[in-house]
Scaffold this motif. Structure first.
Motif, mmCIF file in Angstrom:
data_model
loop_
_atom_site.group_PDB
_atom_site.id
_atom_site.type_symbol
_atom_site.label_atom_id
_atom_site.label_comp_id
_atom_site.label_asym_id
_atom_site.label_seq_id
_atom_site.Cartn_x
_atom_site.Cartn_y
_atom_site.Cartn_z
ATOM 1 N N ARG A 18 -9.902 29.183 23.918
ATOM 2 C CA ARG A 18 -10.159 30.495 24.526
ATOM 3 C C ARG A 18 -11.162 31.250 23.651
ATOM 4 O O ARG A 18 -10.844 32.238 23.005
ATOM 5 N N LEU A 19 -12.397 30.747 23.634
ATOM 6 C CA LEU A 19 -13.408 31.239 22.695
ATOM 7 C C LEU A 19 -13.829 32.679 22.961
ATOM 8 O O LEU A 19 -14.074 33.435 22.020
ATOM 9 N N ALA A 20 -13.923 33.068 24.213
ATOM 10 C CA ALA A 20 -14.306 34.450 24.516
ATOM 11 C C ALA A 20 -13.276 35.420 23.939
ATOM 12 O O ALA A 20 -13.634 36.463 23.372
ATOM 13 N N GLU A 21 -11.990 35.072 24.064
ATOM 14 C CA GLU A 21 -10.938 35.942 23.517
ATOM 15 C C GLU A 21 -10.951 35.922 21.994
ATOM 16 O O GLU A 21 -10.677 36.943 21.345
ATOM 17 N N ALA A 22 -11.295 34.775 21.408
ATOM 18 C CA ALA A 22 -11.387 34.683 19.946
ATOM 19 C C ALA A 22 -12.501 35.595 19.436
ATOM 20 O O ALA A 22 -12.315 36.346 18.470
ATOM 21 N N GLU A 23 -13.642 35.545 20.098
ATOM 22 C CA GLU A 23 -14.757 36.389 19.685
ATOM 23 C C GLU A 23 -14.445 37.871 19.905
ATOM 24 O O GLU A 23 -14.830 38.720 19.104
ATOM 25 N N LEU A 40 -5.018 35.699 15.117
ATOM 26 C CA LEU A 40 -5.124 35.703 16.574
ATOM 27 C C LEU A 40 -6.419 35.034 17.020
ATOM 28 O O LEU A 40 -6.424 34.231 17.962
ATOM 29 N N ALA A 41 -7.515 35.328 16.331
ATOM 30 C CA ALA A 41 -8.797 34.697 16.665
ATOM 31 C C ALA A 41 -8.719 33.185 16.471
ATOM 32 O O ALA A 41 -9.208 32.420 17.311
ATOM 33 N N GLU A 42 -8.094 32.753 15.384
ATOM 34 C CA GLU A 42 -7.933 31.308 15.152
ATOM 35 C C GLU A 42 -7.079 30.681 16.246
ATOM 36 O O GLU A 42 -7.372 29.577 16.720
ATOM 37 N N LEU A 68 0.155 43.211 16.151
ATOM 38 C CA LEU A 68 -1.010 44.074 16.369
ATOM 39 C C LEU A 68 -0.652 45.347 17.136
ATOM 40 O O LEU A 68 -1.315 46.371 16.976
ATOM 41 N N ARG A 69 0.393 45.294 17.951
ATOM 42 C CA ARG A 69 0.857 46.527 18.609
ATOM 43 C C ARG A 69 1.427 47.481 17.567
ATOM 44 O O ARG A 69 1.229 48.693 17.653
ATOM 45 N N GLN A 70 2.127 46.926 16.579
ATOM 46 C CA GLN A 70 2.691 47.759 15.508
ATOM 47 C C GLN A 70 1.610 48.260 14.558
ATOM 48 O O GLN A 70 1.641 49.394 14.115
ATOM 49 N N ALA A 86 -11.460 39.220 19.672
ATOM 50 C CA ALA A 86 -10.551 39.601 18.579
ATOM 51 C C ALA A 86 -11.344 39.862 17.304
ATOM 52 O O ALA A 86 -11.028 40.795 16.550
ATOM 53 N N LEU A 87 -12.387 39.075 17.069
ATOM 54 C CA LEU A 87 -13.207 39.265 15.868
ATOM 55 C C LEU A 87 -14.059 40.526 15.956
ATOM 56 O O LEU A 87 -14.307 41.188 14.951
ATOM 57 N N ARG A 88 -14.506 40.872 17.150
ATOM 58 C CA ARG A 88 -15.332 42.079 17.315
ATOM 59 C C ARG A 88 -14.555 43.342 16.967
ATOM 60 O O ARG A 88 -15.150 44.375 16.656
ATOM 61 N N ALA A 89 -13.246 43.277 17.008
ATOM 62 C CA ALA A 89 -12.435 44.448 16.685
ATOM 63 C C ALA A 89 -12.397 44.726 15.182
ATOM 64 O O ALA A 89 -11.917 45.773 14.764
ATOM 65 N N LEU A 90 -12.921 43.794 14.380
ATOM 66 C CA LEU A 90 -12.927 43.995 12.930
ATOM 67 C C LEU A 90 -14.137 44.832 12.518
ATOM 68 O O LEU A 90 -15.184 44.793 13.156
ATOM 69 N N THR A 91 -13.999 45.551 11.431
ATOM 70 C CA THR A 91 -15.097 46.373 10.934
ATOM 71 C C THR A 91 -16.176 45.489 10.321
ATOM 72 O O THR A 91 -15.919 44.352 9.918
#
Length: 186
Positions: free
Chosen positions: A92-97, A83-85, A70-72, A99-104
């Motif tokens: 780590r559900l907050a971090e999973a959500e 990553l969300a999975e 993802l850095r690349q 990661a999903l919020r970053a999607l269009t």
């Protein structure tokens, strides 16, 4: 003696061929994988991360691989979903959500994405959320009836799960897991 001489001659011929024609050693014309089925390094790293994320002992390494990817390529949808999975599997559900919020919105609406989000919630044991996303994926044509039925059954929604499970059992009577769920819901 004659065998040794023949082996020495073949070894010398192989060395000469490598020196004179190095391109033959570098290309992969005799590869077992057809060129149409070869994958890129990024795809290979993503698949490795997915496999590592399944076991608890491999999750740290999978996290490193996915974060590096993802850095690349910050817009890499497959890596973000993986990553969300991974976060969901790790609890780590907050971090999973996040990661999903970053999607269009367009990406989130795709049936394949809905299935992957459902998988993430399923892995985290959040069956009602998983069922909601599997229903969206099923409506979009994804073959997720089994996942949806399991999520509904495990969330306690027997009225919706039972007909789906009975249909699955009729299609495949040897499926013991579905048969067991049908019996449990009766």
């Amino acid at each position: 003696m004659e065998t040794r001489r023949a082996i020495s001659f073949l070894a010398l011929a192989a060395l000469c061929a490598l020196v004179l024609f190095p391109v033959a050693a570098l290309s992969a014309p005799g590869s077992l994988v057809p060129s149409a089925e070869r994958i890129s390094d990024a795809e290979a790293r993503l698949e490795l991360a997915r496999l590592l994320s399944i076991s608890e002992s491999g999750r740290a390494e999978a996290l490193e691989l996915l974060q590096a990817q993802l850095r690349q390529s910050p817009e890499d949808v497959a890596a973000r979903l993986a990553l969300a999975e991974l976060f969901a599997r790790s609890g780590r559900l907050a971090e999973a959500e996040e990661a999903l919020r970053a999607l269009t919105a367009k990406t989130l609406a795709q049936p394949e994405t809905q299935e992957r989000i459902g998988d993430a919630y399923f892995s985290a044991g959040r069956m009602p959320e998983a069922a909601r996303h599997f229903q969206s994926a099923l409506a979009g044509g994804r073959p997720v009836l089994r996942k949806l039925a399991q999520a509904l059954a495990w969330s306690g929604d027997t009225n919706q799960a039972r007909p789906m499970l009975e249909k699955l059992l009729a299609e495949n009577p040897a499926d013991r897991e579905v048969a067991l769920l049908v019996v449990r819901l009766r």
